[in-house]
Design a protein around this motif. Structure first.
Motif, PDB file in Angstrom:
ATOM      1  N   LEU A  40      -0.685  10.286  -4.677  1.00 33.43           N
ATOM      2  CA  LEU A  40      -0.569   9.141  -3.213  1.00 33.43           C
ATOM      3  C   LEU A  40      -1.283   9.608  -2.440  1.00 33.43           C
ATOM      4  CD1 LEU A  40       3.110  10.603  -2.639  1.00 33.43           C
ATOM      5  CD2 LEU A  40       2.100   8.412  -4.788  1.00 33.43           C
ATOM      6  N   LEU A  41      -1.693   8.595  -1.727  1.00 35.15           N
ATOM      7  CA  LEU A  41      -2.496   7.831  -0.152  1.00 35.15           C
ATOM      8  C   LEU A  41      -4.245   8.353  -0.898  1.00 35.15           C
ATOM      9  CD1 LEU A  41      -1.001  10.373   2.604  1.00 35.15           C
ATOM     10  CD2 LEU A  41      -1.072   7.121   1.983  1.00 35.15           C
ATOM     11  N   GLU A  42      -4.229   8.054  -2.626  1.00 38.52           N
ATOM     12  CA  GLU A  42      -5.546   8.002  -2.794  1.00 38.52           C
ATOM     13  C   GLU A  42      -6.607   6.664  -2.521  1.00 38.52           C
ATOM     14  OE1 GLU A  42      -6.284   8.008  -6.729  1.00 38.52           O
ATOM     15  OE2 GLU A  42      -7.945   9.556  -6.445  1.00 38.52           O
ATOM     16  N   GLY A  43      -7.830   7.215  -1.894  1.00 39.88           N
ATOM     17  CA  GLY A  43      -8.910   5.951  -1.300  1.00 39.88           C
ATOM     18  C   GLY A  43      -8.115   5.481  -0.262  1.00 39.88           C
ATOM     19  N   ARG A  44      -7.565   6.689   1.374  1.00 38.11           N
ATOM     20  CA  ARG A  44      -7.710   6.576   2.114  1.00 38.11           C
ATOM     21  C   ARG A  44      -8.473   7.583   2.260  1.00 38.11           C
ATOM     22  NH1 ARG A  44      -3.290   3.585   4.007  1.00 38.11           N
ATOM     23  NH2 ARG A  44      -3.522   4.187   5.865  1.00 38.11           N
ATOM     24  N   GLY A  45      -9.378   8.660   2.180  1.00 28.63           N
ATOM     25  CA  GLY A  45     -10.567   8.988   2.650  1.00 28.63           C
ATOM     26  C   GLY A  45      -9.945  10.074   3.947  1.00 28.63           C
ATOM     27  N   LEU A  46      -8.547  11.097   3.373  1.00 26.15           N
ATOM     28  CA  LEU A  46      -7.759  11.851   3.951  1.00 26.15           C
ATOM     29  C   LEU A  46      -8.101  13.405   3.205  1.00 26.15           C
ATOM     30  CD1 LEU A  46      -4.558   9.811   4.855  1.00 26.15           C
ATOM     31  CD2 LEU A  46      -6.470  10.181   6.646  1.00 26.15           C
ATOM     32  N   ARG A  47      -8.208  13.827   3.658  1.00 29.90           N
ATOM     33  CA  ARG A  47      -8.411  15.410   3.490  1.00 29.90           C
ATOM     34  C   ARG A  47      -6.886  15.517   4.054  1.00 29.90           C
ATOM     35  NH1 ARG A  47     -12.032  19.729   3.483  1.00 29.90           N
ATOM     36  NH2 ARG A  47     -10.931  20.675   4.902  1.00 29.90           N
ATOM     37  N   ILE A  48      -5.700  16.016   3.252  1.00 27.51           N
ATOM     38  CA  ILE A  48      -4.433  15.773   3.719  1.00 27.51           C
ATOM     39  C   ILE A  48      -4.478  17.676   4.343  1.00 27.51           C
ATOM     40  CG2 ILE A  48      -1.674  16.338   2.808  1.00 27.51           C
ATOM     41  CD1 ILE A  48      -3.960  12.901   2.898  1.00 27.51           C
ATOM     42  N   ARG A  49      -3.964  18.285   4.618  1.00 24.17           N
ATOM     43  CA  ARG A  49      -3.952  18.726   5.991  1.00 24.17           C
ATOM     44  C   ARG A  49      -2.610  19.956   5.676  1.00 24.17           C
ATOM     45  NH1 ARG A  49      -6.390  23.290   5.777  1.00 24.17           N
ATOM     46  NH2 ARG A  49      -8.222  22.586   6.538  1.00 24.17           N
ATOM     47  N   ASP A  50      -1.191  18.534   5.756  1.00 24.03           N
ATOM     48  CA  ASP A  50       0.037  19.868   6.190  1.00 24.03           C
ATOM     49  C   ASP A  50       1.411  17.937   5.582  1.00 24.03           C
ATOM     50  OD1 ASP A  50       2.158  21.229   6.128  1.00 24.03           O
ATOM     51  OD2 ASP A  50       2.250  21.154   8.226  1.00 24.03           O
TER      52      ASP A  50
END
Length: 400
Positions: free
Chosen positions: A357-367
């Motif tokens: 999920l949320l792939e391609g948005r460049g987000l280092r998911i932290r929480d």
């Protein structure tokens, strides 16, 4: 009738304010990755301008969200308006390297018990250690008071990495997972195999910080009585299974070797004597894989070896809401390096490969956290100008 908490979490009234109308313009539709039967979702930007956030916690009965920023600020976000406030009384932190203000959790009986629990990197004469503390939260004054340091994962080290740390509650106790402070010794005298300290371990304390008498190493010579499990590398995700009550955690490996583990009392999880990772510097194995030894507790899911097959985790929760019925009981885990939110189907102790999920948005998911009111999913990313995002079902998939 929807509760006020529901309304504060869920984006349902676009006419509440001009800010909410502006928020509507940020909605972007994304199909869910993977199976066709899984729910579609869209993404709303709830708030913007968070500075390297690390953790978040919903305030029961209030609807607002506490968010830690690694630099040392504690923010409070109104998900309805997107307004961000700041609380005073936060402990002094050392934000060098991977340090700073880290996890936050709200007392299980909040607001009757007004404590919030925090972890942070604290400094003494240039060296650092992970701290656990609690403070009273005054929402009228937006302030913390009566700060108590409950535990310090000493000794202090000349290292600014692998602090851990995540907090969960179970059965009237607080559990915290720590990192191994990035020691590169791969032998049996590694700090994570040394139960005289809690680096590379989980601890279990009473809510006031005292050590329960039934902890596994109480009374053992040269052992830290707070330790519950050990042999971990760098724990940055913990949650409690909603049905079994078991504590699940995810930890970083060494060039692969990332793991999802179920925590057991007194368990040794093998780091660095058992691992699926390889040495960052040489690319060579340094340990026996878990499936070739029965000396240590094996992960229920793992990655590696190598950087192409790894999942450095941060933030973790089981999905228990109503917004995405297809995801009930699935595990949500943030992926830092590959920048997506992993959605794992779980069957008992069997864990699938993740949907992205949320792939391609460049987000280092932290929480990641699930809104207790409506089951929407909130996400923060490791960035100096980070938004707070919310995943919701698309309009034609919304639950009644």
């Amino acid at each position: 009738m929807k509760s006020l908490s529901f309304l504060s979490c869920f984006f349902s009234k676009l006419t509440r304010s001009g800010a909410m109308l502006a928020l509507a313009a940020t909605l972007v539709a994304f199909p869910a990755c993977g199976n066709a039967e899984q729910a579609a979702y869209h993404v709303a930007t709830v708030a913007e301008g968070l500075d390297t956030p690390w953790a978040m916690a919903f305030l029961p009965g209030d609807g607002r969200i506490l968010v830690t920023e690694r630099g040392g600020r504690l923010r409070i976000v109104d998900p309805g308006s997107g307004d961000i406030g700041e609380l005073t009384g936060v402990p002094e932190v050392d934000a060098r390297g991977q340090g700073g203000l880290l996890d936050i959790a709200v007392h299980p009986a909040f607001p009757e018990e007004g404590w919030v629990y925090l972890t942070w990197a604290g400094e003494d004469r240039g060296r650092t250690a992970t701290h656990l503390g609690r403070a009273m939260l005054d929402l009228d004054e937006l302030a913390l008071s009566d700060l108590e340091v409950l535990y310090v994962a000493d000794p202090f080290f000349d290292s600014t990495a692998h602090y851990g740390s995540r907090i969960v509650f179970r059965d009237g106790y607080v559990f915290v997972g720590f990192g191994d402070r990035n020691f590169k010794n791969f032998g049996p005298d590694h700090i994570a195999q040394d139960i005289s300290n809690a680096n590379g371990a989980t601890i279990r304390l009473a809510l006031d910080g005292s050590v329960p008498e039934d902890n596994p190493f109480v009374g053992q010579q040269d052992a830290d009585p707070a330790i519950w499990s050990y042999g971990h590398r760098n724990i940055q995700a913990m949650t409690v299974h909603p049905d079994t009550g078991a504590i699940w955690l995810a930890e970083h490996g060494e060039s692969g070797g990332d793991e999802i583990n179920i925590v057991t009392r007194g368990g040794n999880y093998g780091w660095p004597l058992a691992s699926y990772g390889v040495d960052y510097r040489t690319g060579q194995p340094f340990a026996v894989p878990h499936d070739e030894t029965d000396e240590f507790i094996a992960p229920v899911h793992h990655w590696g070896p190598g950087r192409t097959d790894h999942f450095p985790p941060s933030g973790m929760t089981f999905y228990t809401g109503e917004a995405f019925a297809e995801w009930q009981g699935h595990l949500l885990v943030g992926n830092l390096y590959h920048r997506y939110l992993g959605l794992f189907a779980v069957d008992g102790e069997s864990v699938s490969s993740p949907e992205r999920l949320l792939e391609g948005r460049g987000l280092r998911i932290r929480d990641v956290a699930v809104c207790p009111g409506d089951g929407s999913i909130y996400v923060i990313a490791d960035d100096s100008d980070s938004p707070l995002l919310r995943l919701e079902p698309t309009a034609n998939d919304a639950r009644q």
